[in-house]
Scaffold this motif. Structure first.
Motif, PDB file in Angstrom:
ATOM      1  N   ASN A 211     128.523  47.238  11.277  1.00 40.71           N
ATOM      2  CA  ASN A 211     128.966  46.959  12.647  1.00 40.71           C
ATOM      3  C   ASN A 211     128.752  45.490  13.013  1.00 40.71           C
ATOM      4  O   ASN A 211     128.787  45.127  14.185  1.00 40.71           O
ATOM      5  CB  ASN A 211     128.222  47.855  13.641  1.00 40.71           C
TER       6      ASN A 211
ATOM      7  N   PRO B 120     124.860  53.907  16.331  1.00 45.45           N
ATOM      8  CA  PRO B 120     125.867  52.881  16.649  1.00 45.45           C
ATOM      9  C   PRO B 120     126.815  52.572  15.499  1.00 45.45           C
ATOM     10  O   PRO B 120     126.973  51.426  15.089  1.00 45.45           O
ATOM     11  CB  PRO B 120     124.999  51.677  17.028  1.00 45.45           C
TER      12      PRO B 120
ATOM     13  N   GLU C 146     124.450  49.693  20.370  1.00 45.10           N
ATOM     14  CA  GLU C 146     123.696  48.928  19.371  1.00 45.10           C
ATOM     15  C   GLU C 146     122.758  47.928  20.045  1.00 45.10           C
ATOM     16  O   GLU C 146     121.645  47.681  19.563  1.00 45.10           O
ATOM     17  CB  GLU C 146     124.653  48.194  18.430  1.00 45.10           C
TER      18      GLU C 146
ATOM     19  N   ILE D 182     119.111  45.405  12.909  1.00 47.64           N
ATOM     20  CA  ILE D 182     119.785  45.569  14.192  1.00 47.64           C
ATOM     21  C   ILE D 182     118.712  45.838  15.245  1.00 47.64           C
ATOM     22  O   ILE D 182     117.555  46.111  14.903  1.00 47.64           O
ATOM     23  CB  ILE D 182     120.813  46.722  14.150  1.00 47.64           C
TER      24      ILE D 182
END
Length: 719
Positions: A600, A338, A621, A304
């Motif tokens: 996520n 996040p 994020e 991420i």
């Protein structure tokens, strides 16, 4: 280590026998002027002496390679032990020399006393110069002769020591040379083993790349020369045989510690070489089948965006929150990660493979050991996870269908806002009335800020049922503590006592999460316990750490001499859980695990209330924390507005004499547990059916933000 400061001084550390309770204790010894004295430490030399023995007339006895004894024949006897045979020999030599010198001094003193202690020479009144000179020369000669005699005695003592202990020294040197050769051979062996492992890793990397290309191509692996395939496969067989040795270590304070080597070899290993080298085409077909199967599994993301370096003083926010419940205090996203709390709950089943193994256990006690190991694995990701998850909005949900690759699917829902509570339901891939397992819980968090640290206490019971055996387990989670809130680096600890109970058979396991202490010699983050049946008979000793691994060692016998703390002798331990390594660069990704990185990830077809659709969490994020904070504030304001509307409607209904219905969850409903007697929310088996129909009519709009400028900025950011 001893040291020699002067010719007649020798000092250093030795171990001295004290009594049967304390045994040998480390003491600082000083040899000076024929006296051997000892102290508890070097600093104690300035004011206190614990004991002294005069070597004149004492005898020295060597007991074994490191031990020796000094006694003066009376009440004083020192039983001593050196750190090595060479160190003991140095002390023996120094003591013998000091003893000889002290004995000579005593003899000289006695002879001087017999002669009156002084020689008086009468000279004539006028003095005779020649006689005076002769007397002076005789005096010098006598002094020189006494000095030479002393040196000869020293040489004779050294000769005696060499003849007495020379053989021991030679044996010690020979042993050191032999050990040096052994270590040299061991180093060479380890180097060769490392090279073999490097070759094995390189081969596996090549195979991994081949499989990846096959997955992306979707039609099987690329063509390669058959002879090369044969050679690689033959190498794999021999190297795999070298790597079949697995070492496990089962240890815990109070338990028997054994280092066990188990050799795991399948029945088909003997014929593997011939079958692989002869039928290469069958191997290609098998690889192609695996590639086709894996091509149907979604390729998950592995990283991420990096966490931005935002500086914010945590103390400036929390100094006014001491003693308060943090779930009721709005916090900026700067302290978050996040993910929502619902997604963090999903990480509890990252090691669901343990439950799959447990379902196949024939013994309920062995199954209990697996369940305990699984319960400890829930905390594996928390060691470095100091970020706070997003508080879910009321009605927020999270689904995670990973049946194809991980063997389970999850559904979570925020069922209450004050107090905050989330319900969770997990099913195994082979879930059915007589197969697989179900895991569910309703959990709420009570968090209190205590100034230097933050306590998070999970409330609620965890439930687990294996459908084939009917075994029904429950347990409660322990307390999580975040330290160094005011100053220093944040770190997380788990502490408390937990008990896993099998309500079907009566088996249970009480185990303890030991709090970390700078002054403790125990293994950090240690967990230990004992699996017993309904009659308190011990079957397995559980030991390990909540951040790394858990082992189970079957009990062979029990010593009940100490009823409050019996001693267990165990068979070789078996590792039931081992933590997966964190992905590369995890320190820049909030220390997320491989599973957490995917939680996520955007996915089509999910409910409109799913956590992955939260705009503030998504913006965080993407590293846009300023916009995330605005969105978070807007979502919380919208939630407060919905709550005020519900309260106004309830007041109106009550005034009209109508029945007031409290908030009802979407996919869960309240039920009393027949086992524990608690009221909690259980899954109603409707979510996945609605997903198949794409029917989300019952889902409220909880992610709508009232502020139009924020919505416009979100649209611009997304585009």
């Amino acid at each position: 280590m001893s040291e020699k400061s002067e010719s007649d001084h020798f000092k250093g550390w030795l171990w001295k026998w004290t009594n049967y309770i304390k045994g040998y204790q480390r003491r600082w010894f000083v040899l000076s002027n024929g006296l051997l004295s000892y102290y508890r430490s070097q600093a104690e030399m300035a004011h206190t002496c614990r004991g002294t023995i005069n070597l004149a007339g004492a005898f020295i006895v060597t007991e074994d390679s490191c031990n020796f004894m000094i006694s003066n024949g009376g009440a004083q006897t020192f039983h001593l032990k050196a750190s090595s045979e060479i160190e003991r020999q140095r002390w023996i030599t120094a003591l013998e020399l000091a003893k000889a010198k002290a004995s000579r001094m005593m003899e000289n003193d006695e002879s001087s006393d017999e002669d009156g202690g002084m020689v008086i020479v009468d000279t004539p009144p006028n003095g005779d110069l020649v006689n005076q000179v002769n007397q002076s020369v005789d005096s010098d000669l006598r002094s020189t002769l006494r000095l030479l005699a002393s040196k000869l005695d020293d040489l004779a003592t050294c000769n005696d020591l060499i003849s007495k202990h020379g053989g021991t020294l030679q044996r010690s040197l020979a042993e050191l040379e032999t050990q040096g050769k052994k270590w040299h051979k061991a180093i060479i062996h380890e180097r060769e083993h490392r090279l073999r492992l490097e070759e094995t890793v390189e081969t596996l990397a090549k195979q991994h790349n081949t499989l990846e290309r096959a997955i992306h191509a979707g039609t099987g692996p690329p063509r390669s020369d058959s002879k090369i395939d044969e050679k690689e496969n033959d190498n794999n067989v021999s190297e795999d045989e070298d790597d079949d040795d697995e070492f496990v270590d089962a240890s815990d304070k109070g338990f028997t510690t054994e280092f066990v080597k188990t050799h795991k070899k399948s029945e088909s290993t003997a014929s593997t070489t011939s079958s692989i080298s002869v039928d290469v085409s069958s191997v290609k077909d098998e690889v192609a089948a695996i590639a086709r199967k894996q091509s149907s599994v979604k390729i998950r993301r592995t990283q991420i965006p990096d966490k931005p370096n935002y500086s914010l003083n945590l103390w400036s926010i929390m100094k006014n929150c001491i003693g308060r419940d943090l779930s009721k205090i709005p916090m900026p996203v700067n302290f978050n990660e996040p993910l929502s709390m619902l997604q963090r709950l999903g990480e509890d089943v990252e090691y669901a493979a343990i439950l799959d193994r447990a379902a196949k256990c024939t013994s309920s006690q062995e199954q209990m050991a697996h369940v305990v190991a699984f319960s400890c694995s829930n905390y594996a990701t928390t060691l470095y996870r100091t970020g706070k998850p997003f508080n879910p909005l009321l009605g927020e949900t999270f689904e995670c269908d990973r049946r194809e690759d991980l063997g389970f699917r999850i559904l979570c829902e925020q069922v209450s806002h004050h107090p905050p509570a989330a319900a969770m339901h997990v099913e195994s891939k082979d879930y059915g009335p007589n197969s697989g397992w179900t895991y569910w819980q309703e959990i709420s968090l009570s968090s209190k800020f205590r100034g230097k640290y933050l306590n998070v206490c999970p409330l609620g019971v965890v439930h687990l049922k294996f459908h084939a055996s009917g075994n029904y387990y429950t347990w409660r989670k322990v307390t999580t503590t975040v330290h160094n809130i005011i100053v220093g680096k944040l770190w997380v600890d788990q502490s408390g006592e937990a008990e896993v109970i099998n309500h079907t058979t009566g088996d249970r396991c009480k185990h303890k999460y030991f709090p970390y202490s700078y002054f403790s010699r125990d293994t950090p983050r240690k967990v230990s316990g004992v699996v017993v049946d309904k009659n308190d008979k011990a079957y397995y000793v559980m030991s390990g750490t909540w951040d790394s691994h858990m082992d189970a060692a079957q009990v062979d016998s029990v010593n009940y001499s100490n009823r409050s703390k019996p001693a267990y002798k165990t068979l070789p331990a078996k590792r039931l859980w081992q933590k997966y390594p964190l992905p590369i660069g995890s320190e820049k990704m909030y220390f997320f695990s491989t599973l957490a990185v995917t939680l996520n990830e955007e996915e089509p077809g999910i409910a409109p209330t799913d956590s992955r659709l939260r705009p503030d969490q998504r913006m965080m994020e993407k590293a846009d924390w300023d916009l995330a904070n605005e969105l978070k504030q807007g979502l919380e304001d919208s939630q407060r507005a919905r709550r005020r509307k519900r309260e106004a409607e309830a007041i109106a209904k009550k005034a009209a004499g109508q029945q007031v219905e409290l908030y009802k969850p979407i996919w869960f409903s309240s039920k009393k547990c027949e086992i524990t007697g608690e009221i909690f929310n259980v899954y109603q088996n409707e979510y996945w059916e609605c997903k198949e129909k794409a029917d989300w009519s019952r889902c409220p709009s909880i992610f709508e933000v009232q502020k139009a400028p924020i919505l416009q900025s979100v649209t611009a950011a997304e585009s």
